[in-house]
Design an enzyme around this catalytic site. Structure first.
Site, PDB file in Angstrom:
ATOM      1  N   ASP A 193       0.561  -1.592  -0.048  1.00 34.33           N
ATOM      2  CA  ASP A 193       0.276   0.322  -0.404  1.00 34.33           C
ATOM      3  C   ASP A 193       0.832   1.139  -0.076  1.00 34.33           C
ATOM      4  O   ASP A 193       1.690   1.289   0.879  1.00 34.33           O
ATOM      5  CB  ASP A 193      -0.853   0.210   1.934  1.00 34.33           C
ATOM      6  CG  ASP A 193      -2.351   1.053   1.117  1.00 34.33           C
ATOM      7  OD1 ASP A 193      -2.560   1.613  -0.003  1.00 34.33           O
ATOM      8  OD2 ASP A 193      -3.365   0.653   2.315  1.00 34.33           O
ATOM      9  N   ARG A 228       0.477   7.754  -2.298  1.00 35.03           N
ATOM     10  CA  ARG A 228       0.226   8.793  -1.614  1.00 35.03           C
ATOM     11  C   ARG A 228       1.912   8.765  -2.114  1.00 35.03           C
ATOM     12  O   ARG A 228       2.610  10.189  -1.441  1.00 35.03           O
ATOM     13  CB  ARG A 228       0.641   8.501   0.387  1.00 35.03           C
ATOM     14  CG  ARG A 228      -0.851   8.449  -0.268  1.00 35.03           C
ATOM     15  CD  ARG A 228      -1.233   7.728   1.529  1.00 35.03           C
ATOM     16  NE  ARG A 228      -2.009   6.348   1.148  1.00 35.03           N
ATOM     17  CZ  ARG A 228      -2.219   5.328   1.837  1.00 35.03           C
ATOM     18  NH1 ARG A 228      -2.110   6.070   3.555  1.00 35.03           N
ATOM     19  NH2 ARG A 228      -1.945   4.111   2.137  1.00 35.03           N
ATOM     20  N   ASN A 240     -10.436  -2.841  -7.225  1.00 36.93           N
ATOM     21  CA  ASN A 240      -9.404  -1.872  -8.414  1.00 36.93           C
ATOM     22  C   ASN A 240     -10.052  -1.489  -9.382  1.00 36.93           C
ATOM     23  O   ASN A 240      -9.473  -0.055  -9.815  1.00 36.93           O
ATOM     24  CB  ASN A 240      -7.931  -2.376  -8.146  1.00 36.93           C
ATOM     25  CG  ASN A 240      -7.051  -2.521  -6.661  1.00 36.93           C
ATOM     26  OD1 ASN A 240      -6.157  -3.065  -6.634  1.00 36.93           O
ATOM     27  ND2 ASN A 240      -7.245  -1.270  -6.058  1.00 36.93           N
ATOM     28  N   ARG A 263     -10.826   2.483  -9.849  1.00 39.37           N
ATOM     29  CA  ARG A 263      -9.206   3.175 -10.517  1.00 39.37           C
ATOM     30  C   ARG A 263     -10.169   3.839 -11.775  1.00 39.37           C
ATOM     31  O   ARG A 263     -10.220   3.153 -12.732  1.00 39.37           O
ATOM     32  CB  ARG A 263      -8.474   2.769 -10.212  1.00 39.37           C
ATOM     33  CG  ARG A 263      -8.191   2.461  -8.427  1.00 39.37           C
ATOM     34  CD  ARG A 263      -7.283   1.981  -8.247  1.00 39.37           C
ATOM     35  NE  ARG A 263      -7.057   1.925  -6.244  1.00 39.37           N
ATOM     36  CZ  ARG A 263      -6.265   2.383  -6.159  1.00 39.37           C
ATOM     37  NH1 ARG A 263      -4.383   2.629  -6.453  1.00 39.37           N
ATOM     38  NH2 ARG A 263      -5.391   1.626  -4.410  1.00 39.37           N
ATOM     39  N   ARG A 301      -5.604  -2.488   7.995  1.00 41.32           N
ATOM     40  CA  ARG A 301      -6.888  -3.549   7.298  1.00 41.32           C
ATOM     41  C   ARG A 301      -6.365  -4.564   6.697  1.00 41.32           C
ATOM     42  O   ARG A 301      -5.138  -4.685   5.650  1.00 41.32           O
ATOM     43  CB  ARG A 301      -8.335  -2.949   6.654  1.00 41.32           C
ATOM     44  CG  ARG A 301      -8.137  -1.769   6.783  1.00 41.32           C
ATOM     45  CD  ARG A 301      -8.886  -1.139   6.329  1.00 41.32           C
ATOM     46  NE  ARG A 301      -8.404  -0.470   4.423  1.00 41.32           N
ATOM     47  CZ  ARG A 301      -7.724   0.780   4.915  1.00 41.32           C
ATOM     48  NH1 ARG A 301      -8.518   1.833   6.297  1.00 41.32           N
ATOM     49  NH2 ARG A 301      -7.320   1.311   3.752  1.00 41.32           N
TER      50      ARG A 301
HETATM   51  C1  FPP Z   1      -1.801  -0.252  -3.296  1.00 40.23           C
HETATM   52  O1  FPP Z   1      -1.600   1.369  -3.424  1.00 40.23           O
HETATM   53  C2  FPP Z   1      -0.840  -0.231  -4.369  1.00 40.23           C
HETATM   54  C3  FPP Z   1      -1.680  -0.933  -5.086  1.00 40.23           C
HETATM   55  C4  FPP Z   1      -3.018  -1.029  -5.602  1.00 40.23           C
HETATM   56  C5  FPP Z   1      -0.951  -1.545  -6.575  1.00 40.23           C
HETATM   57  C6  FPP Z   1      -0.069  -2.173  -6.183  1.00 40.23           C
HETATM   58  C7  FPP Z   1       0.724  -2.742  -7.947  1.00 40.23           C
HETATM   59  C8  FPP Z   1       2.523  -2.110  -7.608  1.00 40.23           C
HETATM   60  C9  FPP Z   1       3.206  -2.530  -6.789  1.00 40.23           C
HETATM   61  C10 FPP Z   1       2.980  -3.215  -9.112  1.00 40.23           C
HETATM   62  C11 FPP Z   1       2.307  -4.679  -9.151  1.00 40.23           C
HETATM   63  C12 FPP Z   1       3.761  -4.954 -10.319  1.00 40.23           C
HETATM   64  C13 FPP Z   1       4.218  -6.052 -10.434  1.00 40.23           C
HETATM   65  C14 FPP Z   1       5.819  -6.909 -11.104  1.00 40.23           C
HETATM   66  C15 FPP Z   1       3.610  -7.488  -9.216  1.00 40.23           C
HETATM   67  P1  FPP Z   1      -2.234   2.600  -3.475  1.00 40.23           P
HETATM   68  O2  FPP Z   1      -2.119   2.990  -4.795  1.00 40.23           O
HETATM   69  O3  FPP Z   1      -3.601   1.927  -3.151  1.00 40.23           O
HETATM   70  O4  FPP Z   1      -1.869   3.536  -2.261  1.00 40.23           O
HETATM   71  P2  FPP Z   1      -2.267   5.163  -1.609  1.00 40.23           P
HETATM   72  O5  FPP Z   1      -3.570   4.921  -0.944  1.00 40.23           O
HETATM   73  O6  FPP Z   1      -1.401   5.653  -1.047  1.00 40.23           O
HETATM   74  O7  FPP Z   1      -3.369   5.463  -2.665  1.00 40.23           O
END
Ligand code: FPP
Length: 254
Positions: A16, A20, A64, A67, A203
């Site tokens: 997560d 941010r 997701n 989004r 969570r």
């Molecule tokens: C949550 O952060 C992250 C995700 C929804 C995506 C995670 C995906 C990756 C790290 C790329 C995966 C790649 C591979 C190669 C497996 P958020 O966007 O919800 O962050 P926020 O809560 O700060 O908005």
């Protein structure tokens, strides 16, 4: 980290904070995901070197899709790139890849590259790396229950016995805990010992709901793009201070 620490066999991670992390730097959210994808590759290597045998990451949830289009597209492209470019590295490091989640909703070319990478790495005996894509714990359990019920029906039909009592008997077997376990996307994998979530949220967000029944949970304020080997070591250190009892009593030292 002390060399005496027990290394969890299976570590699962809710990555997560990409958004941010990007916002703090005045960058678009997609840059956070791109940096997050780099960190995934580094942490896979670090976990492997530390002796973790199974690593499972939550890359894209069933929720997701809601989004903005450009963000969904950017995440899918990162996954596409990973599937297409990881073969050599997986071969070199003996990594076995499995994607969990409902993949029929993914673009056909992505589905093909996932299947290709899974097939090519199937017999690798090093770290097992699970990537959750279009994954939801409830969805996984519902799909597993459906498969188990169909299996029970097929067994009853093959035996020529469609009575309620016989069906109940085969259902008991097919829908037992072991029976359902065998139908999950994670069939054959040990349950996670340690579940890590980054960026301060505490969570589960529909991740591995069935499998984390007895996992130790660890939360850190570090955003995923800032997660490092040292952060992983801290999580493992904390894990070593937990008493895992699985519902039993703590063993008294003699
Ligand atoms: C949550 O952060 C992250 C995700 C929804 C995506 C995670 C995906 C990756 C790290 C790329 C995966 C790649 C591979 C190669 C497996 P958020 O966007 O919800 O962050 P926020 O809560 O700060 O908005």
């Amino acid at each position: 980290m002390s060399t005496e620490y027990i290394i969890p066999q299976h570590v699962a991670i809710i990555m997560d904070g990409n958004g941010r992390w990007a916002k703090r730097r005045g960058l678009p959210r997609t840059m956070g995901h791109a940096q997050g994808a780099k960190v995934v590759e580094q942490i896979l290597e670090d976990a492997d070197h530390m002796g973790v045998r199974y690593l499972t990451v939550y890359a894209f949830s069933t929720e997701n899709w809601s989004r903005p289009d450009n963000e969904v597209k950017a995440l899918m492209n990162l996954l596409r790139t990973y599937m297409k470019t990881s073969l050599v590295k997986c071969a070199k490091n003996n990594v076995c890849i499995r994607v969990i989640g409902e993949r029929s909703m993914l673009d056909p070319d992505l589905q093909e590259s996932i299947t290709h990478l899974e097939n090519e790495t199937r017999n690798n005996t090093g770290i097992h790396f699970q990537i959750a894509i279009n994954y939801g714990g409830r969805d996984e359990i519902a799909r597993a229950a459906r498969k188990a019920a169909m299996k029970a029906f097929d067994a009853a039909q093959a035996a020529g016995e469609l009575s309620r009592s016989y069906f109940a008997q085969v259902l008991d077997e097919c829908m037992s805990i072991e029976g359902l376990n065998a139908q999950l996307d994670t069939a054959g994998l040990p349950d996670p010992d340690l579940l890590i979530r980054t960026c301060g949220e505490e969570r589960i967000s529909n991740f591995l709901l069935w499998q984390i029944a007895y996992s130790e949970l660890y939360f850190t304020d570090a955003a995923w793009p800032d997660f490092t080997k040292q952060e992983l070591e801290k999580a493992i250190e904390a894990y070593n201070h937990r008493d895992r009892k699985y519902g039993g009593l703590k063993e008294e030292k003699a």
